[in-house]
Scaffold this motif. Structure first.
Motif, PDB file in Angstrom:
ATOM      1  N   ARG A  89       0.861  -1.188   0.000  1.00 40.10           N
ATOM      2  CA  ARG A  89       0.000   0.000   0.000  1.00 40.10           C
ATOM      3  C   ARG A  89       0.892   1.231   0.000  1.00 40.10           C
ATOM      4  NH1 ARG A  89      -5.182  -1.291   0.991  1.00 40.10           N
ATOM      5  NH2 ARG A  89      -5.554  -3.339   1.856  1.00 40.10           N
ATOM      6  N   ARG A 131       0.787   5.111   0.704  1.00 36.90           N
ATOM      7  CA  ARG A 131       0.001   6.193   1.307  1.00 36.90           C
ATOM      8  C   ARG A 131       0.385   7.495   0.618  1.00 36.90           C
ATOM      9  NH1 ARG A 131      -3.937   5.300   4.833  1.00 36.90           N
ATOM     10  NH2 ARG A 131      -3.231   7.025   6.086  1.00 36.90           N
ATOM     11  N   THR A 183      -1.115  14.254   1.687  1.00 38.63           N
ATOM     12  CA  THR A 183      -2.366  14.979   1.831  1.00 38.63           C
ATOM     13  C   THR A 183      -2.495  15.960   0.680  1.00 38.63           C
ATOM     14  OG1 THR A 183      -2.166  14.800   4.220  1.00 38.63           O
ATOM     15  CG2 THR A 183      -3.717  16.440   3.379  1.00 38.63           C
ATOM     16  N   ALA A 230      -5.662  10.551  -5.863  1.00 38.89           N
ATOM     17  CA  ALA A 230      -5.312   9.145  -6.089  1.00 38.89           C
ATOM     18  C   ALA A 230      -5.402   8.778  -7.562  1.00 38.89           C
ATOM     19  CB  ALA A 230      -6.225   8.243  -5.260  1.00 38.89           C
ATOM     20  N   ASP A 275      -5.204  -1.427  -7.180  1.00 38.50           N
ATOM     21  CA  ASP A 275      -6.462  -0.900  -6.650  1.00 38.50           C
ATOM     22  C   ASP A 275      -6.226   0.480  -6.051  1.00 38.50           C
ATOM     23  OD1 ASP A 275      -9.129  -0.811  -5.868  1.00 38.50           O
ATOM     24  OD2 ASP A 275      -8.844  -2.048  -4.089  1.00 38.50           O
ATOM     25  N   VAL A 276      -7.294   1.254  -5.982  1.00 43.10           N
ATOM     26  CA  VAL A 276      -7.284   2.541  -5.292  1.00 43.10           C
ATOM     27  C   VAL A 276      -8.402   2.461  -4.253  1.00 43.10           C
ATOM     28  CG1 VAL A 276      -7.457   5.045  -5.533  1.00 43.10           C
ATOM     29  CG2 VAL A 276      -6.503   3.684  -7.400  1.00 43.10           C
ATOM     30  N   PRO A 277      -8.103   1.848  -3.078  1.00 47.84           N
ATOM     31  CA  PRO A 277      -9.161   1.619  -2.099  1.00 47.84           C
ATOM     32  C   PRO A 277      -9.680   2.880  -1.414  1.00 47.84           C
ATOM     33  CG  PRO A 277      -7.049   0.902  -1.231  1.00 47.84           C
ATOM     34  CD  PRO A 277      -6.820   1.316  -2.650  1.00 47.84           C
ATOM     35  N   ARG A 278      -8.832   3.897  -1.301  1.00 45.42           N
ATOM     36  CA  ARG A 278      -9.244   5.146  -0.651  1.00 45.42           C
ATOM     37  C   ARG A 278      -8.617   6.304  -1.405  1.00 45.42           C
ATOM     38  NH1 ARG A 278      -7.182   3.639   5.109  1.00 45.42           N
ATOM     39  NH2 ARG A 278      -6.045   5.522   4.634  1.00 45.42           N
ATOM     40  N   ASP A 279      -9.071   7.522  -1.080  1.00 47.06           N
ATOM     41  CA  ASP A 279      -8.550   8.716  -1.746  1.00 47.06           C
ATOM     42  C   ASP A 279      -7.089   9.000  -1.401  1.00 47.06           C
ATOM     43  OD1 ASP A 279     -10.882   9.210  -3.078  1.00 47.06           O
ATOM     44  OD2 ASP A 279     -11.616  10.670  -1.630  1.00 47.06           O
ATOM     45  N   ASP A 280      -6.594   8.445  -0.303  1.00 51.55           N
ATOM     46  CA  ASP A 280      -5.213   8.729   0.100  1.00 51.55           C
ATOM     47  C   ASP A 280      -4.323   7.489   0.046  1.00 51.55           C
ATOM     48  OD1 ASP A 280      -6.287   7.331   2.228  1.00 51.55           O
ATOM     49  OD2 ASP A 280      -5.309   8.551   3.759  1.00 51.55           O
ATOM     50  N   GLU A 281      -4.736   6.481  -0.727  1.00 54.76           N
ATOM     51  CA  GLU A 281      -3.992   5.224  -0.731  1.00 54.76           C
ATOM     52  C   GLU A 281      -4.119   4.520  -2.088  1.00 54.76           C
ATOM     53  OE1 GLU A 281      -3.882   2.362   2.840  1.00 54.76           O
ATOM     54  OE2 GLU A 281      -5.510   1.645   1.571  1.00 54.76           O
TER      55      GLU A 281
END
Length: 151
Positions: free
Chosen positions: A94, A96, A99, A103, A120-126
């Protein structure tokens, strides 16, 4: 004004892409490319507006884009070396993001290097990547990851 600029940018990119992909550009093919790109540019803007999408998270973007050519060359070297010495090498990890880093564009730039595949892009910051090089080895990755080095 912004809408017209967006349409012109879409039109220029789509026209240029089409012309580059045509082997021999005749006047008729150029006319078709220009007209098709114009319709596609209007459609792209309408689709973006309907989806509510907007460009965001540009922090580190200029530095990452400037580092992209060198990162691609380095990644190609890593890919060739790994294929010769250890074909099963690589790790899923992953990454990170800093800020304020988007992504979407960060994942695109990370995936442009031959030694990195965005899974994958599971979250906006990861971003979840499969990489043949160690964490933080590429200049693009250093430009978009958090300053504390977390991955």
């Amino acid at each position: 004004m912004r809408g017209a600029l967006e349409i012109v940018v879409w039109w220029a990119v789509l026209t240029a892409t089409t012309v580059v992909l045509i082997s021999t550009v005749s006047p008729v093919e150029l006319l078709v490319a220009v007209l098709a790109a114009a319709f596609a540019a209007f459609a792209a803007r309408r689709m973006r507006l309907a989806a509510g999408g907007r460009a965001k998270g540009s922090r580190g973007g200029a530095r990452a884009l400037a580092a992209l050519p060198g990162s691609v060359v380095r990644g190609l070297g890593v890919l060739v070396a790994v294929m010769v010495t250890e074909p099963a090498g690589g790790k899923v990890r992953r990454v990170r993001l800093r800020t304020g880093t988007g992504a979407g564009w960060a994942g695109t730039l990370l995936a442009a290097s031959p030694d990195t595949c965005v899974i994958d892009v599971p979250r906006d910051d990861e971003v979840l990547v499969h990489a043949l090089s160690p964490p933080g080895a590429g200049a693009v990755e250093r430009a978009v990851t958090r300053a504390d080095g977390t991955t």
